[in-house]
Design a protein around this motif. Structure first.
Motif, short mmCIF file in Angstrom:
data_model
loop_
_atom_site.label_atom_id
_atom_site.label_comp_id
_atom_site.label_asym_id
_atom_site.label_seq_id
_atom_site.Cartn_x
_atom_site.Cartn_y
_atom_site.Cartn_z
N ASP A 48 23.76 18.98 17.96
CA ASP A 48 22.46 18.70 17.36
C ASP A 48 22.57 18.54 15.84
O ASP A 48 22.01 17.61 15.26
CB ASP A 48 21.47 19.82 17.70
N LYS A 49 23.28 19.47 15.23
CA LYS A 49 23.42 19.40 13.77
C LYS A 49 24.23 18.17 13.34
O LYS A 49 23.90 17.52 12.35
CB LYS A 49 24.08 20.68 13.25
N ASP A 50 25.27 17.88 14.11
CA ASP A 50 26.08 16.71 13.78
C ASP A 50 25.27 15.43 13.91
O ASP A 50 25.38 14.53 13.07
CB ASP A 50 27.29 16.61 14.72
N LEU A 51 24.44 15.37 14.95
CA LEU A 51 23.62 14.17 15.16
C LEU A 51 22.66 13.97 14.00
O LEU A 51 22.54 12.86 13.45
CB LEU A 51 22.85 14.30 16.48
N ALA A 52 21.98 15.06 13.58
CA ALA A 52 21.05 14.95 12.46
C ALA A 52 21.77 14.50 11.19
O ALA A 52 21.29 13.64 10.44
CB ALA A 52 20.37 16.30 12.23
N LEU A 53 22.96 15.05 10.99
CA LEU A 53 23.74 14.73 9.80
C LEU A 53 24.18 13.26 9.79
O LEU A 53 24.05 12.55 8.78
CB LEU A 53 24.96 15.65 9.77
N ASP A 71 29.09 3.74 5.81
CA ASP A 71 29.60 2.83 6.83
C ASP A 71 30.60 3.47 7.78
O ASP A 71 30.83 2.97 8.87
CB ASP A 71 30.28 1.63 6.16
N TYR A 72 31.24 4.54 7.33
CA TYR A 72 32.24 5.19 8.19
C TYR A 72 32.12 6.69 7.96
O TYR A 72 32.19 7.15 6.82
CB TYR A 72 33.64 4.70 7.82
N LEU A 73 31.92 7.43 9.03
CA LEU A 73 31.71 8.87 8.89
C LEU A 73 32.77 9.61 9.69
O LEU A 73 32.97 9.32 10.88
CB LEU A 73 30.32 9.25 9.41
N ASN A 74 33.44 10.52 9.03
CA ASN A 74 34.46 11.30 9.71
C ASN A 74 34.02 12.76 9.74
O ASN A 74 33.87 13.39 8.70
CB ASN A 74 35.78 11.17 8.95
N LEU A 75 33.78 13.25 10.95
CA LEU A 75 33.36 14.65 11.10
C LEU A 75 34.58 15.54 11.22
O LEU A 75 35.45 15.28 12.05
CB LEU A 75 32.49 14.79 12.35
N ASN A 76 34.64 16.57 10.40
CA ASN A 76 35.80 17.46 10.42
C ASN A 76 35.45 18.80 11.07
O ASN A 76 34.39 19.37 10.79
CB ASN A 76 36.29 17.72 8.99
N TYR A 77 36.36 19.27 11.89
CA TYR A 77 36.17 20.54 12.59
C TYR A 77 37.39 21.42 12.35
O TYR A 77 38.46 20.92 11.99
CB TYR A 77 36.02 20.32 14.10
N SER A 78 37.21 22.71 12.59
CA SER A 78 38.39 23.57 12.58
C SER A 78 39.19 23.27 13.85
O SER A 78 38.65 22.71 14.81
CB SER A 78 37.98 25.03 12.53
N HIS A 79 40.46 23.64 13.87
CA HIS A 79 41.29 23.27 15.02
C HIS A 79 40.81 23.95 16.30
O HIS A 79 41.04 23.44 17.40
CB HIS A 79 42.76 23.59 14.74
N ASP A 115 31.48 16.05 1.82
CA ASP A 115 31.56 17.35 2.48
C ASP A 115 30.16 17.89 2.84
O ASP A 115 29.85 19.05 2.62
CB ASP A 115 32.31 18.35 1.58
N SER A 116 29.35 17.00 3.38
CA SER A 116 27.97 17.40 3.70
C SER A 116 27.95 18.35 4.89
O SER A 116 28.67 18.16 5.87
CB SER A 116 27.14 16.18 4.05
N LYS A 117 27.10 19.34 4.79
CA LYS A 117 26.98 20.31 5.87
C LYS A 117 25.58 20.27 6.47
O LYS A 117 25.39 20.54 7.64
CB LYS A 117 27.28 21.69 5.29
N SER A 118 24.59 19.98 5.65
CA SER A 118 23.21 19.91 6.15
C SER A 118 22.53 18.65 5.60
O SER A 118 23.12 17.93 4.79
CB SER A 118 22.43 21.14 5.71
N LEU A 119 21.32 18.43 6.06
CA LEU A 119 20.57 17.25 5.60
C LEU A 119 20.38 17.24 4.10
O LEU A 119 20.30 16.19 3.48
CB LEU A 119 19.18 17.25 6.26
N TYR A 120 20.31 18.43 3.53
CA TYR A 120 20.04 18.52 2.10
C TYR A 120 21.27 18.17 1.25
O TYR A 120 21.16 18.05 0.04
CB TYR A 120 19.55 19.93 1.75
N ASP A 121 22.43 18.04 1.89
CA ASP A 121 23.63 17.68 1.13
C ASP A 121 23.87 16.18 1.09
O ASP A 121 24.71 15.71 0.32
CB ASP A 121 24.87 18.34 1.75
N VAL A 122 23.19 15.43 1.98
CA VAL A 122 23.46 14.00 2.08
C VAL A 122 22.83 13.28 0.90
O VAL A 122 21.65 13.49 0.58
CB VAL A 122 22.91 13.43 3.40
#
Lengths: 302, 128
Positions: free
Chosen positions: A14-19, A29-37, A193-200
């Protein structure tokens, strides 16, 4: 020019989708989502759902240019290694290098900075200045980064989250890393390095910020597009590479002849001086559109 | 006695930034101006900010959504600024993160030479 954001901090669907929707709205144009391993295997399962949800978005819900060929942002997923020592990094790389298209490692500790710069299997050293008073880089690390083709990442989020003297310290680190980049030519990428909507933030706002602290148009172009695309292209070929510089070509796909070896991606060619002078006194609204049509428009909003 | 209005050649030239504002709490038009000034003065300092000539011309509530049990108020604002300072203002506004401990995010979605054309181009939800 396209805008690649190689570091969005992934959490759950849900959070990733909103972001992703918000970043797509503001012209990325290109978004790379980073996760911990630990979370990567779980996240890769809902990647297709994210792409489906994103493709359902209407053009009029975005701030993109009307006259541009409208395309949704591409999505990929990668691993960001946090709080690990050199041994743990090596183990994680051995396990995930073939699965993940993008692996970065959070810097800050001098030993980590050094071991990441010396490791050609890591794509990016993220924030070498993290929790430090200096930039975390020196000429030795810079040479190692060039040799092993490890990119150094600067995050806009560090500007947002720090204030007053801490923010000044981060900007100072950015400038020092830029100085090393100018001398040693290691790849330098810029992310949010956006984490929430307010960082975009919109692409043009971030470009304006980096211009204001002394980046040239060439460095911004390379940081947002040239080097990230190079990383993406290189990693998509990584499976076929035997050693660095040698790759397997399938017999059916033997069109990649000597003539086609040149990539279509070119490093930045600066404006001619006349066009830069013209941009200084832009008379909106008419001239603004001309500016947008220029070769290197940074805005998506028109 | 009121000052006589300056002739057009002596007046300052302005541009209008169209802002997309997201906030945790409701923001009125009166709240917006100090937020913008604070951001500019914090980033550029008092000396350079004196050229900006900021004023909030319009302020519209576009949508109100709830995400993760938190309300998000989305506004569109027309902000006047000096003609040569548009980029400086948008940089300062983009570095804003919190106002009175409430989260806020300001993005510039367009620049216009007049208020009317800015609204027509970028704030199509509002009928004026």
């Amino acid at each position: 020019m396209k805008f690649y954001d190689m570091n969005l901090r992934g959490q759950d669907f849900d959070k990733d989708l909103a972001l992703v929707l918000e970043a797509n709205r503001f012209g990325w144009d290109y978004l790379n989502l980073n996760y911990s391993h630990d979370d990567f295997d779980e996240a890769i399962q809902y990647k297709d759902d994210l792409i489906d949800e994103l493709s359902a978005v209407d053009f009029y819900q975005t701030y993109r240019k009307m006259n541009a060929n409208f395309e949704h942002a591409d999505i990929s997923m990668g691993i960001n290694i946090l709080n690990a020592n050199s041994n743990e990094i090596r183990k994680i790389i051995n396990k995930y290098r073939n699965k993940a298209k993008y692996i970065s490692c959070l810097g800050g500790d001098l030993k980590i900075n050094r071991s990441v710069c010396e490791n050609h299997r890591i794509d990016v050293l993220s924030r070498p200045y993290y929790k430090r008073r200096d930039s975390g880089m020196n000429h030795v690390l810079a040479k190692e980064a060039v040799k092993n083709n490890v990119a150094i990442e600067l995050c806009f989020r560090d500007i947002l989250n720090n204030h007053l003297r801490y923010r000044a310290n981060v900007i100072s680190s950015f400038k020092e890393i830029l100085m090393f980049h100018r001398k040693f030519k290691f790849p330098l990428i810029i992310t949010t390095d956006s984490k929430s909507l307010y960082d975009v933030r919109s692409t043009r706002d971030i470009v304006s910020f980096f211009k204001s602290i002394g980046f040239t148009e060439k460095e911004i172009y390379n940081g947002f597009y040239y080097y990230p695309k190079q990383i993406v292209d290189f990693n998509s070929e990584r499976d076929n590479m035997i050693i660095n510089g040698v790759k397997v070509i399938e017999s059916d796909d033997f069109t990649d002849t000597y003539d086609n070896l040149e990539s279509d991606l070119e490093e930045f060619e600066p404006f001619d001086e006349e066009s830069i002078d013209d941009l200084d006194d832009v008379d909106l609204d008419e001239d603004y559109e001309d500016y947008e049509d220029n070769e290197f428009d940074f805005g998506e909003e028109e | 006695m009121k000052l006589k209005v300056l002739p057009p050649t002596l007046r300052k030239n302005h541009h209008y930034l169209i802002l997309d504002v997201k906030s945790e709490v409701e923001l009125s038009k009166e709240d917006m101006l100090p937020i913008c000034w604070d951001g500019c003065i914090r980033y550029w300092g008092e000396n350079h900010s004196s050229n900006f000539d900021l004023w909030v011309m319009r302020h519209y509530l576009v949508s109100e959504t709830i995400q993760n049990n938190e309300p998000i108020f989305n506004y569109k604002t027309v902000l006047r600024c000096g003609r040569s300072c548009c980029d400086d203002v948008r940089v300062a506004l983009s570095t804003l993160k919190r106002q009175n401990r409430n989260k806020i995010a300001i993005n510039t979605i367009g620049i216009s030479g007049t208020v009317k054309s800015g609204i027509n181009k970028f704030i199509d939800e509002i009928d004026e």
